[in-house]
Every structure is written in structure tokens, then in C-alpha cells.
Design an enzyme around this catalytic site. Sequence first.
Site, PDB file in Angstrom:
ATOM      1  CE  LYS A  22      56.820   6.176  38.231  1.00 14.21           C
ATOM      2  NZ  LYS A  22      57.970   6.185  38.413  1.00 14.21           N
ATOM      3  NE  ARG A  32      66.779  21.387  50.995  1.00  9.85           N
ATOM      4  CZ  ARG A  32      66.159  21.037  50.768  1.00  9.85           C
ATOM      5  NH1 ARG A  32      68.052  20.487  50.910  1.00  9.85           N
ATOM      6  NH2 ARG A  32      65.476  20.438  49.883  1.00  9.85           N
TER       7      ARG A  32
HETATM    8  P1  AMP Z   1      57.360  14.467  41.203  1.00 15.42           P
HETATM    9  O1  AMP Z   1      57.978  14.512  42.324  1.00 15.42           O
HETATM   10  O2  AMP Z   1      56.341  13.308  41.301  1.00 15.42           O
HETATM   11  O3  AMP Z   1      56.581  15.923  42.658  1.00 15.42           O
HETATM   12  O4  AMP Z   1      56.793  15.738  39.580  1.00 15.42           O
HETATM   13  C1  AMP Z   1      57.753  16.034  39.371  1.00 15.42           C
HETATM   14  C2  AMP Z   1      57.815  16.148  38.585  1.00 15.42           C
HETATM   15  O5  AMP Z   1      56.633  15.373  36.857  1.00 15.42           O
HETATM   16  C3  AMP Z   1      58.815  17.290  37.548  1.00 15.42           C
HETATM   17  O6  AMP Z   1      60.031  16.990  36.913  1.00 15.42           O
HETATM   18  C4  AMP Z   1      58.059  17.490  36.089  1.00 15.42           C
HETATM   19  O7  AMP Z   1      58.069  17.439  35.162  1.00 15.42           O
HETATM   20  C5  AMP Z   1      56.919  15.865  36.116  1.00 15.42           C
HETATM   21  N1  AMP Z   1      55.940  15.676  35.404  1.00 15.42           N
HETATM   22  C6  AMP Z   1      54.242  17.109  35.402  1.00 15.42           C
HETATM   23  N2  AMP Z   1      53.732  16.670  34.467  1.00 15.42           N
HETATM   24  C7  AMP Z   1      54.281  15.824  33.481  1.00 15.42           C
HETATM   25  C8  AMP Z   1      53.457  14.622  32.115  1.00 15.42           C
HETATM   26  N3  AMP Z   1      53.140  15.849  32.145  1.00 15.42           N
HETATM   27  N4  AMP Z   1      54.241  14.140  32.221  1.00 15.42           N
HETATM   28  C9  AMP Z   1      55.591  13.764  32.194  1.00 15.42           C
HETATM   29  N5  AMP Z   1      56.453  13.927  33.309  1.00 15.42           N
HETATM   30  C10 AMP Z   1      55.713  15.089  34.042  1.00 15.42           C
END
Ligand code: AMP
Length: 414
Positions: free
Chosen positions: A217, A34
Site C-alpha cells: 500500500k 534475531r
Molecule cells: P508491505 O508490508 O506493505 O511491505 O507489503 C508486503 C506485502 O505486499 C507482501 O506480502 C506482498 O505479497 C504484497 N504485495 C506485493 N505486491 C503485491 C500485489 N501486486 N498485489 C498484492 N499484494 C502485493
Amino acid sequence: MNIDDYKFAGKKAIVRVDFNVPLDENGNITDDTRIRGALPTLKKILADGGSLIIMSHMGKPKGKVNPKFSLAQIKDAVANALGTDVKFAPDCANAAEAAASLKPGEVLLLENLRFYPEEEGKPVGIDKADPAYEAAKKEMKERQKEFAKTLASYADVYVNDAFGTAHRKHASTAVIADYFDKEDKMLGYLMEKEVKAVDNILSDIKRPFTAIMGGSKVSTKIGIIENLMDKVDNLILCGGMTYTFAKAMGGNVGDSICETDKLDLALDIMKKAKEKGVNLVLGTDCIAGNAFSNDADTQICSVKEIPEGWEGMDAGPESRKLFAAAITPAKTILWNGPAGVFEFDNFTGGSRAIADAIVEATNNGAFSLVGGGDSVACVNKFGLADQVSYVSTGGGALLEAIEGKILPGVAAVK
Ligand code: AMP
């Protein structure tokens, strides 16, 4: 005003940057992306003979002074990056004298803006349900204006180069702009680049357009998924979301991350994709682990047949092929969110397959934008950041811009 057309010589420029850099427990910067991102703007102003007042937030001190989030910790790193001394103002709202004494070429770094609740403009210590909340909110908005006016009083010109906070209507990102004439406010180079990259994705679409949404999610990505549905040819939904879809289709997802209250939403997304002629690509197989750990035992299984005690941790080989098939022929690509728990080295394969396919498509002329914290961490981890067209510094700001929302930080100076 356009930054290239502005004559900074003899002027004091107050520049909002995003120096919210990660620090280790000893206050050392672990990733200076950054700071480096803001250098073109800061150096341009100094080279022109202007003086610099740099302001930023760091972390979430919630309107209170907290040494853990002091920008004093990064003063030397900023000085090194700029190749010049940096003075420090320990109270951002009482820096008039320090600002006034700046000579051309000199730099003043203000203490964390968020040590003042006025920066974010949200009333503190009062619940939204409290009948007095609305009055408190109104009062805080007035205080926010005063705070912004104070910051504005330090300088002749305002530059916003903080894309990471451009989706927030904060004192330093938007309100402050009201205290400068049209000719004396502008976006910095980083902001201009980010805005252009989003524009490439939203208005100058070369087809096919493939978006890859991953992460944990569905619920946090639904706004952008719905918006993209009107634009893309292929939509890959991967990562933790996979299991909400698999369950919605009647599958057994074992212990996988799954939003059981979003099953209808998942079915609705599938229906909408069909209606709109979007090729929705969901993973079919996964690498399941028997614990949420890098050292878990693993097995490859269908996303709909995951045994109890096991959880889907990464996209399986068949899924990776499906993803690559939708990515390599694309001419416009957006990637947000990993395909698996990429923080664990043994579960990076799915994300790696996506990154490799994006690099291949980019080599074949596609415009590829990677953005949102974790996918950026992914391409950095794979050493592929310089092989995609653009890596965005914005998480929430990028997603909101792609959702089609007007960013207050951009609107304020335009
Ligand atoms: P987000 O902040 O919603 O973009 O999510 C990112 C996070 O999703 C990362 O820390 C990943 O470790 C997690 N993630 C991706 N795939 C999976 C999975 N199959 N099970 C649990 N966490 C996941």
C-alpha cells in the site's frame, strides 16, 4: 558510552535485545536471525567477565501472561547460541534475587516484558474516546517508570541492542535509561551497525541514489516516500502500489489491490517528483493472475489495461527492465518492500530482478541497504543476503529512522 570502551568485568549488564523470533505451532524457532544478530554484544560482555541479564518482548500478549509468547520456549536456543547455560526468570518484574546471584559469565533470561502492560506504557481496557483515558494514560506512565526502575535495579549497566523496537518509547527500550548514569548506558553492536547503515543512506549519500519502495500500500509508506523525495535521484514505486498509481492515471486495474481513496495522493506524489527533479519509476506492465494464488493462470498486460477478474501480481518484463536501469548505475540504494506477491513462487520474478540489479550495483561499489521485513525475506529467499551491503533487522524502526525521525531507543542512551 561506547560498548568497546566499557569494562564489563565484574559488572551485571542488562541488555535489551529483540528476540521476537518467529515460532512454529510447536514452539520451534523458524528463523533465528534475531538471536544471531545480538550475539556479538552478548558474547563481548561475557568474554569481558560480565554477567548478562537478557530481556526482550515476544509477540503481542497485550500486557497479559500468555504461554504462547513465553521466552522459556527459546531459552535453550539462546543457550546453544551463546555456548553456555542460561537461567530463566519466569517473572521479569520479580527477578531481583536471580539477578543478584549471577556470577561473572552467567546468563539470566527474563520472561517476556510485554506480559506487563507497563512495558509498552499504554492503558489497557479503556478506549481512547473514554473521558477517563487521559488520567489512565498518566497513571500508566507512572507505573511504566516504576517498572523500568525495577528492571534497572537488577544491573550496573544498560545496553540497548534491540533495533527492531528502537522506534518505541517503552520501559525497556528507553525509559530504563533514565536510571543509569551516562557512562553506564550504551548501544550494542547491532544497534551501532544499524544506526551507521541509516547514516550512510541519509547523510553520506553517493550519487545516484535509487530508492525502491514496494509492498502492498501507498498509505503505509507515504511518510518515507515524501522524505525520500528530497534525497533520491531515482524513486521506484512498485508492488501493490503500482495499481493505485495506474488507476489514478485513468487506467483499468481489474481486481488488483488498489487504494481508491489514495488516488489524489498518488497524483500528488507524481507532481512532487516532477517539481523536485526526481526520476519516478513506475511499472508499465505486470504479470496478472486470475486468482490470488500461486497456481493462477497468468498473462502479461499493461498496468492500465488489466481485465476484470484479473489482478496485477508481479512486475512485468518491461517494468523489470525499467527498474534495473535505475538500479544498476546507482551508488546508494535502499530497498523496502517486494515488487510482487513474492510469497508465491510464480510471482517472485519482479522482486528477483530488483535483487539481481542491487547485487550488480553493489559489486560495482554501491552501498545497498535492504530493510523492512518482506524485502529481507525476499533476499533471504533468493540466497542473496550476503551480496548486498547491509540487511537491516528493523522494519518500523528502519523506516522511521529513514523518515528522519529520532529513534527513542537511540536517543535514550546517547
Ligand atoms: P508491505 O508490508 O506493505 O511491505 O507489503 C508486503 C506485502 O505486499 C507482501 O506480502 C506482498 O505479497 C504484497 N504485495 C506485493 N505486491 C503485491 C500485489 N501486486 N498485489 C498484492 N499484494 C502485493
